[in-house]
Design a protein around this motif. Structure first.
Motif, PDB file in Angstrom:
ATOM      1  N   GLN A 343       0.907  -1.298  -0.102  1.00  0.00           N
ATOM      2  CA  GLN A 343      -0.255   0.031  -0.080  1.00  0.00           C
ATOM      3  C   GLN A 343       1.294   1.482  -0.014  1.00  0.00           C
ATOM      4  N   ARG A 344       2.023   0.957   1.146  1.00  0.00           N
ATOM      5  CA  ARG A 344       2.726   2.340   0.452  1.00  0.00           C
ATOM      6  C   ARG A 344       3.294   2.580  -0.541  1.00  0.00           C
ATOM      7  N   ASP A 345       3.835   1.256  -1.411  1.00  0.00           N
ATOM      8  CA  ASP A 345       4.541   1.956  -2.143  1.00  0.00           C
ATOM      9  C   ASP A 345       3.063   1.835  -3.315  1.00  0.00           C
ATOM     10  N   LEU A 346       1.983   1.179  -3.396  1.00  0.00           N
ATOM     11  CA  LEU A 346       0.738   2.234  -4.110  1.00  0.00           C
ATOM     12  C   LEU A 346       0.610   3.802  -3.928  1.00  0.00           C
ATOM     13  N   ASP A 347       0.825   3.993  -2.513  1.00  0.00           N
ATOM     14  CA  ASP A 347       0.388   6.110  -3.010  1.00  0.00           C
ATOM     15  C   ASP A 347       1.778   6.112  -3.587  1.00  0.00           C
ATOM     16  N   PHE A 348       2.501   5.956  -2.722  1.00  0.00           N
ATOM     17  CA  PHE A 348       3.142   6.773  -4.036  1.00  0.00           C
ATOM     18  C   PHE A 348       3.982   6.385  -5.595  1.00  0.00           C
ATOM     19  N   CYS A 349       3.309   5.349  -5.776  1.00  0.00           N
ATOM     20  CA  CYS A 349       3.179   5.651  -7.509  1.00  0.00           C
ATOM     21  C   CYS A 349       1.848   6.395  -8.149  1.00  0.00           C
ATOM     22  N   ARG A 350       1.250   7.000  -7.271  1.00  0.00           N
ATOM     23  CA  ARG A 350       0.273   6.820  -7.777  1.00  0.00           C
ATOM     24  C   ARG A 350       0.231   8.696  -7.277  1.00  0.00           C
ATOM     25  N   TYR A 352       3.683  10.146  -7.965  1.00  0.00           N
ATOM     26  CA  TYR A 352       4.797  10.416  -9.218  1.00  0.00           C
ATOM     27  C   TYR A 352       3.897   9.430 -10.459  1.00  0.00           C
ATOM     28  N   ASP A 353       2.741   8.809 -10.677  1.00  0.00           N
ATOM     29  CA  ASP A 353       2.432   8.075 -11.545  1.00  0.00           C
ATOM     30  C   ASP A 353       3.513   6.740 -12.322  1.00  0.00           C
ATOM     31  N   LEU A 354       3.852   6.837 -11.474  1.00  0.00           N
ATOM     32  CA  LEU A 354       4.375   5.381 -11.689  1.00  0.00           C
ATOM     33  C   LEU A 354       3.369   4.027 -12.051  1.00  0.00           C
ATOM     34  N   PRO A 355       4.110   3.519 -12.506  1.00  0.00           N
ATOM     35  CA  PRO A 355       3.194   2.046 -13.380  1.00  0.00           C
ATOM     36  C   PRO A 355       3.231   1.068 -12.557  1.00  0.00           C
ATOM     37  N   VAL A 356       1.814   0.435 -11.958  1.00  0.00           N
ATOM     38  CA  VAL A 356       1.749  -0.912 -11.769  1.00  0.00           C
ATOM     39  C   VAL A 356       1.400  -1.858 -11.812  1.00  0.00           C
ATOM     40  N   ILE A 357       1.576  -3.402 -11.918  1.00  0.00           N
ATOM     41  CA  ILE A 357       1.703  -4.448 -11.645  1.00  0.00           C
ATOM     42  C   ILE A 357       1.546  -5.266 -11.301  1.00  0.00           C
ATOM     43  N   ASP A 358       0.352  -5.804 -11.834  1.00  0.00           N
ATOM     44  CA  ASP A 358       0.368  -7.062 -11.103  1.00  0.00           C
ATOM     45  C   ASP A 358       0.781  -8.145 -11.291  1.00  0.00           C
TER      46      ASP A 358
END
Length: 865
Positions: A343-350, A352-358
């Protein structure tokens, strides 16, 4: 009939115990020992009823064990160093030593009238030079054994108090005393090597069977054993690889970025040449190092412009970001970000518009993606960007859609982690490791009122321990608190000394020790508190371990964990026997005493708190006694001096006597739960104890032998068995409930003088741990020999605990109408006949015959009308 006068009676018996040396602990190998200890208090000024409850629990156990033939050690001391004394000195212009010792005198004066069975001859304060001098001696021993060292470390720094703060002293990102925004600063600090004992401290928890499960779990989580993978990301620019450690290498194919701490060597290298990065890193350092501070702070990052290669695909390049939520002293100071499953990484990526890979998905759940590419369960909110990271437990089976190990497979996270580690080791790009969350204990504090660290800094010899014959290194008295910071740094002469090794001019260490050090071995010092060595072998062999330790759940992690480490270190240095490396055989964490908070508002709508004695409470509400102003009542809150909802035991002793306070705090609820102090409850306790005294006085005055009473004798032995079981099981409220019942039985009994007097003497013995003064007065009035505190604990006759008769309730159409007492083996038809003849049944039937009578042997009689 005499009146029980607590004001004169209680001091009389306290003097008798002192003169008899009743509670003085003397080593005696011929007797079994019992060591009971409450966590010693900080001398903050005055004790309140919460303290009374804690110390009464220990006193009940100590007095009971003394009566059962044990040689009891029950000491008291004070955890006396720390910032509050310095703050008080700064506020008042006084000296921390005067403030501290003045408070100790006040608290001892409050404790002694409560009649605690303490060996006061063993009392010490951790600020006594005799105590901290032995602590310094052990510090030198620890240095020789490699258990303490010095290194640079990032710490919590309070810019107002100008001192390092432990994580627990940082509240909402601010210093617990100053309220200033905490900064991260790199300083040279002293550390204890507690991390070397991580596995041992963790494994030994299983053997602490008499500790609460929740405490053992809290310690296990704090130690934090985890299996993971350490590996590196090669930099595209050819620089040194960035090492990471992760407990979820199975999510490596979901990597989105590499994050490094602002204190990482690469971040420091970059800030030297890039003012923008330097400013960003400085901003990140204005914040605490606690997990809470990191989790709640806004996620901030800066793209360094560096890129690294994915270890499984050199063509896959990942950006390197500096992130404020990564700490240098956790792991390697670098992570790979996997936003789909953190979740912490997700908040960061959102942000700074970084990709999210499942990389995996839950079994049997159809999913879609939000605008960031994060899978969203069909039954979740359709709002774009609202999905949370998917973080299932490692034990849950999932489908790995992008695994490290080839084709998609269904497996648990645990299996996937181990398989990923095996692949990394086989292919040579990573190493499986077991790591721990527990970090070495930073003990340096930049303050005056603490134990001086006994080392000298010499230009020729380096860091040199002081000679033991020069201990204690005493704190100077002539210090000033007219400005923030450590007065030892400003003292004109204290730090100047000669090197213990070469004799040349040198400078003392001006840091002092964390106060957790002081409280990590005091239990051992109590075994020989005035010795010229930290412990004495004969005494520590006899008295250790602490058989029963009592204290608040707030100390479940740090104090207890540090004490367990210290015991091991002391054993290594020869100060404790092997058996004492786990110093506390049993632990009990008591509940709090609560009280209503009374609040009014000032002209600016700020809360104004009022002491309970200043408020009049009626059925119509609460008002200030002096002005009649309405008062807001906040019920059942933890006692707090700042909220003024404290009850001073001196007030209770004055109005009712010490035994009333002791009885009430033990009687109202199980000791592990909170208890609310109420004036009505205290008054009820006082009335009951007065009633018991009147009974004792009246029965003592009865003449003639009279008849015996088998029922009273049985009740007496039952009371012995039940009160004993309650004390041994730490269910003091249960014991007191049995004593209430026993008093009723004695009062109703038709037995003669001798039988009632014998029962009442047993009552005095059973009440003695809870209400020792009243018990002594009863014992003396009833002709008991010597002090009841020294009398042998009564033993229950097992034969008397077996009932030959049973009392059966009688119900008519489901409602209780009467009861009968009959022999256990009475035939059903005789039981039925007696039941039908009772007045209650006859009234209920009103002359009509019953439709059915059901006799359940030993249980109940049911009549259907």
């Amino acid at each position: 009939m005499s009146r029980y006068d607590a004001r004169s009676i209680e001091p009389k018996w306290q003097k008798a115990w002192d003169e008899a040396g009743t509670f003085k602990a003397v080593r005696d190998p011929a007797k079994p020992k019992y060591y009971v200890l409450e966590m010693f208090p900080y001398p903050s000024g005055r004790i309140h009823i919460g303290h009374v409850r804690n110390y009464t629990m220990g006193d009940v156990i100590a007095r009971y064990k003394l009566a059962t033939g044990h040689n009891v050690l029950h000491p008291m001391g004070f955890d006396a160093f720390g910032m509050p004394a310095e703050n008080a000195a700064m506020a008042s212009g006084g000296h921390p030593k005067d403030w501290t010792y003045g408070n100790i005198d006040t608290m001892v004066a409050q404790m002694k009238p409560l009649g605690f069975g303490l060996d006061w001859s063993r009392m010490f304060a951790t600020c006594d030079p005799e105590y901290y001098g032995q602590q310094q001696s052990m510090f030198i021993d620890f240095m020789e054994k490699g258990l303490v060292y010095r290194k640079n470390a990032v710490v919590n720094w309070d810019p107002v108090d100008m001192t390092v703060l432990a994580n627990e002293q940082v509240i909402d990102g601010k210093g617990w005393r100053s309220g200033a925004e905490v900064e991260r600063r790199e300083l040279t600090q002293w550390f204890f090597k507690i991390s070397d004992f991580s596995e041992e401290l963790l494994d030994a928890l299983d053997g602490l069977e008499n500790w609460p499960d929740k405490v053992r779990l809290m310690q296990a989580n704090w130690i934090g054993k985890s299996r993971g993978l350490r590996f590196g990301f090669d930099r595209v620019d050819g620089g040194e690889a960035i090492e990471v450690f992760t407990t979820r290498p199975d999510t490596l194919m979901g990597a989105s970025f590499i994050g490094i701490s602002p204190d990482h060597p690469i971040a420091k290298e970059l800030e030297a040449a890039n003012p923008e990065i330097a400013a960003f890193n400085a901003r990140c350092r204005k914040g605490g190092t606690t997990a809470e501070a990191i989790e709640t702070a806004e996620k901030l990052g800066m793209d360094t412009g560096l890129k690294v290669k994915h270890p499984l695909d050199p063509s896959w390049e990942l950006p390197v970001w500096i992130a404020n939520f990564i700490l240098m002293d956790y792991g390697t100071g670098a992570i790979f970000g996997c936003p789909a499953h953190d979740q912490r990484d997700l908040d960061f990526c959102r942000k700074y518009d970084l990709p999210v890979i499942d990389t995996f998905s839950s079994l049997g759940v159809e999913r879609k993606s939000d605008k960031h590419g994060l899978p969203v369960s069909l039954d979740s909110s359709p709002e774009l960007g609202s999905a949370d990271a998917y973080v299932p437990p490692k034990t849950e089976r999932v489908v790995y859609t992008k695994p490290v190990f080839g084709a998609p497979r269904e497996m648990t996270g645990e299996q996937a982690v181990e398989e990923t580690i095996n692949i990394a080791e086989k292919q040579g790009w990573g190493v499986g490791l077991t790591q721990y969350r527990l970090r070495d204990w930073g003990l340096s504090r930049q303050r005056y009122w603490g134990c001086p660290i006994p080392v000298v800094h010499c230009e020729a010899c380096g860091v040199v321990p002081e000679k033991k014959e020069n201990l204690p290194v005493r704190l100077p008295d002539d210090v000033s608190f007219d400005q923030p910071g450590n007065p030892l740094d400003r003292h004109p002469s204290w730090a100047a000394t000669d090197c213990p090794k070469c004799g040349k001019p040198a400078r003392r260490e001006t840091d002092t020790m964390d106060t957790f050090v002081d409280s990590s071995w005091y239990f051992a010092r109590f075994t020989a508190p005035h010795a010229d060595t930290p412990t004495v072998a004969e005494d520590v062999d006899y008295w250790m371990n602490v058989d029963q330790y009592i204290g608040g759940i707030e100390h479940a992690i740090l104090h207890l964990l540090y004490s367990r480490f210290f015991a091991r270190a002391m054993h290594i240095c020869g100060h404790l026997p092997k058996k004492a490396i786990e110093p506390f055989n049993a632990l009990f964490t008591q509940g709090m005493v609560t009280h209503a908070i009374y609040v009014t508002r000032d002209d600016n709508d700020r809360p104004v708190y009022h002491f309970p004695e200043d408020v009049e409470v009626t059925e119509s509400g609460a008002r200030l006694g002096a002005t009649g102003e309405a008062v807001e009542v906040i019920p059942s809150a933890k006692m707090s001096k700042s909220k003024k909802n404290v009850v001073d035991p001196e007030d209770i002793i004055r109005d009712y006597g010490a035994d009333t306070a002791r009885w009430f705090v033990m009687s109202d609820s199980p000791p592990e739960r909170d208890v609310e102090w109420t004036a009505a409850g205290a008054e009820a306790a006082a009335k009951h104890l007065s009633r018991v005294w009147r009974m004792a006085d009246e029965i003592a005055g009865m003449a003639g032998a009279g008849e015996g009473d088998d029922d009273l004798l049985r009740a007496t032995h039952k009371a012995i068995a039940e009160v004993t079981a309650g004390i041994e099981g730490f269910q003091f409220n249960s014991s007191i409930a049995k004593l209430y019942a026993f008093a009723n039985t004695i009062q109703k009994s038709k037995a003669g003088a001798e039988a009632k007097q014998a029962a009442m003497r047993v009552m005095a013995q059973l009440m003695s741990p809870m209400t020792p003064h009243l018990a002594e007065e009863m014992w003396a009035r009833l002709g008991g020999a010597g002090l009841v505190a020294n009398a042998d604990w009564p033993k229950a006759d097992p034969a008397m605990l077996v009932d030959d008769s049973v009392t059966l309730p009688i119900q008519v159409n489901g409602k209780r109408r009467d009861e009968i007492t009959v022999p256990k083996d009475m035939p059903k038809d005789e039981v039925e006949a007696l039941a039908m003849a009772t007045a209650g049944v006859q009234r209920a039937l009103d002359g009509k015959p019953p439709k059915k009578v059901i006799v359940v042997p030993g249980r109940i009689v049911n009549v259907v009308a």
